[in-house]
Structures are given as C-alpha cells and as structure tokens.
Design an enzyme around this catalytic site. Structure first.
Site, mmCIF file in Angstrom:
data_model
loop_
_atom_site.group_PDB
_atom_site.id
_atom_site.type_symbol
_atom_site.label_atom_id
_atom_site.label_comp_id
_atom_site.label_asym_id
_atom_site.label_seq_id
_atom_site.Cartn_x
_atom_site.Cartn_y
_atom_site.Cartn_z
ATOM 1 N N GLY A 189 0.875 -1.150 -0.031
ATOM 2 C CA GLY A 189 0.001 0.200 -0.103
ATOM 3 C C GLY A 189 0.832 1.227 -0.215
ATOM 4 N N GLY A 217 4.227 1.725 -1.489
ATOM 5 C CA GLY A 217 5.309 1.445 -1.962
ATOM 6 C C GLY A 217 5.720 0.498 -2.766
ATOM 7 N N ASP A 243 1.358 0.667 12.302
ATOM 8 C CA ASP A 243 1.529 -0.655 11.722
ATOM 9 C C ASP A 243 2.025 -1.542 11.519
ATOM 10 O OD1 ASP A 243 -0.315 -0.989 9.014
ATOM 11 O OD2 ASP A 243 1.205 -0.293 7.795
#
Length: 514
Positions: free
Chosen positions: A35, A37, A150
């Site tokens: 998402g 790169g 994340d």
C-alpha cells in the site's frame, strides 16, 4: 531503421540498464508491492552487499510532496536508530526528485501473512515465540519514543532459522500527517487498527500492542479477528466486538485477549504481555492437531510478501456438541490455562503468580443467566431503549419488560454496562446459521467480555467495590429461534452490574456509556 524503430530500440536499451540511486545503489529486481510503495532488491556497489530498497509513494489525496518527503526523512531516520535483533535495520534514506527511497537490510524470508496463508494456523508455542520477538522490537521503539502504527502480519518476517523481523518502522508515522491530505484518511491497515485510533485519538504505544494482539490472533487462528466485508464493518467490529479464540488457551490466550482490550488504559502492559508470551513459548504441548495439508514446522522458506491479507472469515470453526454446564463455582475459578483463558489474566487470574486485576476466583461475578426460550429469564426486552438501568431485580424466573428501563438517576436494581454480538458476529454475519456453541462455551465468552469490562476503567473505581456483575446469554432455544428467522436475528450477550449488598443503585456506575 525508421525513427520509430530507433526510439523503441533506445527505450529497450535504457530499460536494460539498471537504475542507480545516489551513485551507489543499483536496482536489480522487484520483490513486492504494498500500500505504501514498491520494494526492490538492490546492490550497494560501494561495499558489495545486497539490500532492500522501498520506494515510497505519495499517499492518495496528498498534495504536498515536500512535506511528505521532509517527514519521511525525519521519521525514518529516527526509526533507523533502533538497535534490536528483531528490527529491520535502516541503512540510508534517499530523496531523488519527488521520490523517497528507504535503504534497508535485506531479509530473505516470508511474512507472517504468507506463512499463515500457505501453512494454516501456527502452533501456539511458535506464535508465542514470534510475539516475544516482535514485542521486544516494539519495546525498543517505545523506549525511544517511536510508535510503529502499522503492526500487522505483512510487516512481520519469519526466517528459516527462527529469526523474526519487524519492518517499516517510522514509515506509517511519517505518512500519517494531516498536512498531507484533506480526506481525513487513517494510515494503517484497518483490520489491525486499535479502537482509539479508529475513534480519532493519537497513536499510543498501547495501540501497537493492540495491533500485535490482532496479528497473533491471526497467526494462531488462521483468520482475522475483526476484518469484515467492508471497511466500515471492520471498523465497527473493532469498536464493538470481542473475538473468540479456539486454538489457544492459557498464557497465550491471556496475552492476546489482554492486548485486545478496547480501552488502551486498561490494556495489559508490554511487560505483562512479555511474561505471558514467555510462559506460552515454553508450552509446546497444547499445540492444535495437524491441519489439512501437512505438518506445521518451526521455520519456513521462500515466498514473496503478499499485498493483500485475503478474504475475511465467513463463519465459525466447527463447534463440539453442547456439554453439560459446570457449576457456577467451577466457572468462576479463572486460572491461567483454564477454559476461561481470555479472562484468566484479565478478569481475575494471575500474572506470573501475582494478582493483576483481581483474585484467582472472581468474587465479583454472579452466576451467568440465560434468556429467551427455555432460559432462566423467559421474558426480556433489551433493544430499542435509550436507557441503561432497570428497576427490577435480575435473576432466574424474573422478567425485563420495556417498562422496566428507567433513567439511571432514578433508583434502580441493575445497570447494563456492556453488550456484544456472541462470538464476534458482525451486522453482516448476524443471519449466518452458526451452530449453537454450547452453554459452557457461550458462558465462557460472555464472562470474558463482562469480566474484562468490569475490571477495566469502564466501571468507576469508586463504584466497583460496591458492585457485582452478571453475564446474560441466549439459551439454546433462543439461539435456534433467532437462527430460524425472527425479526431480530442477533444473538447478543449482555453484562449488568448490581449492588453487592442487595440494595439499590442511583446514578451511573460507568465512566462512559456508548
């Protein structure tokens, strides 16, 4: 040769020449896309080693490339200072025009997401080992003032030799800047986003713990605990539902459920989680039976990191036939390793032999009641009311009607402080014909939910010593009736507080009311 053929030849030759960044990093092959790169394998021509280079993309709706690049450089350089065996080392950060490249240690190993998707649920002791190492990386980051933001299976790499690496430190934090977008987007993977982040609060170290709990749930169960068919439904599940573990018990279940407590202030700490995971890592004996497709192994090889986590779960694992209900005293013995693993630590168990939220037997819990057809409470009314308090005692043979719900400023006998769809069923899944899980298992789920909420800051500290709590679950007859097509197919569990002395209450006993 025509001009067009000449241009095509020149383009082909240019494509055949590897791109070199900063005069030293020669891009070789593409390893994967995600998402944020593209990841390349590259060669550092100065020292002759292979590295991984992530080319970051500007987030959708971002309109300030300079701000984005500046923040990425600052945050990733900060993350690059971390020194822990489980942290993917950052070697360099390069700004090349509008593009930003992160030069990192090359870890040739599949992600946890790839491993679970290809091999199925992992043995609990292996999941505990992975959790220990990721937690160590997070603790190093938190001690340095860095929140990952994340943590997910796609960012956890599992090597053949048992090594575990957590990647993308600083990148999510770098992207999560309100100056970059006017769309109000949330940066991070929705299925692993902590409730406080969904609610708009700043990411905390405790937010990373919640995400780790969700990742370990996925590793041991093979399904995502909160992912639903839409993003909105996923976020609703995160805010309102409690997942149910079927492949883990004891300290691992306590660690996972402790990290998944919705209120960050009530969530277990990193040190508590570390102790529980260490205990679980030494208990290989309770691994689940071998799944279809072959044996689990302690190390995995090959495979590329996926860009998607796969489809959401659509139902339950097969459930055993209903078992006879144990006595209330037996169900109240909340010990680590028991059937109530979700609350063994949280609602009254032990942490390495020391009480955390209560004694090993939770004297605040009253016997669990059933409601509905052939239940303890055959007449009940739970929906459609804006009130939280009832002016009638709760007990076997009693009833709750629409007339019993009153303002909590009035004298009342019980207060509803928590509820949940049984076994985490979402709105979309309410009508799924799930088989009845059994009285004992359903009671365990409800007592876990009610116990965690009661011993958290959901209940006011000054009120708790004067209260007891009681879970209420659908009877088997009620479960079946709602499966067969009633106007309200939900199968909810409910949590009430009542006066410990048998008197009456006045005023809210909670710190917040949804």
């Amino acid at each position: 040769m025509t001009d067009e053929q000449l241009r095509q030849t020149q383009t082909t030759r240019a494509a055949a020449v590897p791109r070199v960044l900063a005069g030293r990093y020669r891009l070789l092959t593409e390893l994967g896309r995600g998402g944020m790169g593209v990841v390349h394998r590259a060669e550092d021509t100065v020292i002759g080693r292979h590295v991984a280079i992530k080319e970051l993309r500007l987030p959708d709706a971002a309109d300030d490339a300079g701000v984005f690049q500046e923040r990425v450089l600052r945050e990733v350089r900060t993350g690059g200072k971390l020194n822990d065996p489980a942290v993917v080392t950052v070697y360099d950060v390069i700004a090349d025009g509008d593009a930003t490249f992160i030069v990192m240690e090359l870890v040739e190993a599949p992600t946890l997401s790839t491993v679970v998707r290809s091999q199925g649920p992992l043995p609990p002791h292996q999941v505990a080992l992975i959790g220990e190492r990721v937690l160590a990386a997070l603790q190093a980051a938190h001690n340095a003032g860095i929140v990952h933001r994340d943590v997910k299976p796609g960012n956890i790499m599992v090597g053949q030799n048992g090594r575990v690496k957590l990647t993308d430190f600083g990148i999510a934090q770098a992207v999560d800047d309100p100056r970059l977008t006017t769309s109000g987007m949330l940066v991070g993977s929705p299925a692993f986003m902590a409730p406080e982040r969904v609610a708009g609060r700043e990411a905390l170290p405790a937010s990373d713990l919640w995400s780790l709990g969700a990742a370990l749930f996925f590793a041991v169960e093979g399904t995502l605990p909160f992912e639903r068919s839409t993003t909105a439904a996923t976020l609703h599940a995160i805010m309102n539902e409690v997942p149910y573990l079927t492949h883990a018990q004891g300290p691992l279940a306590s660690a996972i459920m402790g990290m998944l407590i919705s209120t960050p202030e009530a969530r277990i700490t990193a040190e508590q989680a570390k102790g529980l995971l260490a205990m679980a890592a030494q208990q290989p004996g309770y691994a689940p039976s071998t799944p279809p497709g072959g044996q689990h192994t302690a190390a995995y090889a090959g495979g590329q990191p996926p860009t998607m986590m796969g489809p959401p779960p659509t139902g339950f694992a097969p459930q055993p036939p209903p078992a006879p209900r144990r006595s209330t005293a037996a169900r109240r013995a909340l010990t680590v390793g028991g059937v109530l693993a979700a609350v063994a630590l949280l609602a009254g168990g032990f942490f390495l032999g020391k009480p955390v939220w209560g004694p090993s037997v939770d004297d605040a819990m009253l016997p669990t009641l059933t409601y509905g057809r052939s239940g303890d409470m055959r007449s009940y009314y739970f929906s459609g009311s804006s009130y939280y308090c009832v002016n009638t005692p709760i007990g076997a043979g009693r009833s709750i009607t629409s007339e019993n719900w009153v303002d909590c400023d009035e004298d009342h006998d019980a207060q509803l402080y928590e509820s949940a769809a049984a076994y985490g069923l979402s709105t979309e899944q309410d009508t799924v014909p799930a088989s009845f899980p059994g009285d004992e298992s359903l009671a365990a789920f409800a007592e876990a939910k009610c116990g965690m909420a009661f011993h958290s800051n959901r209940i006011r500290d000054e009120s708790r010593p004067n209260l007891k709590y009681q879970a209420m679950v659908p009877s088997q007859g009620e479960w079946q009736r709602r499966m067969d097509g009633t106007d309200d197919p939900r199968r909810n569990v409910y949590c009430f507080v009542v006066p410990a002395d048998g008197g009456r209450l006045n005023g809210f006993q909670t710190n917040q009311v949804d």
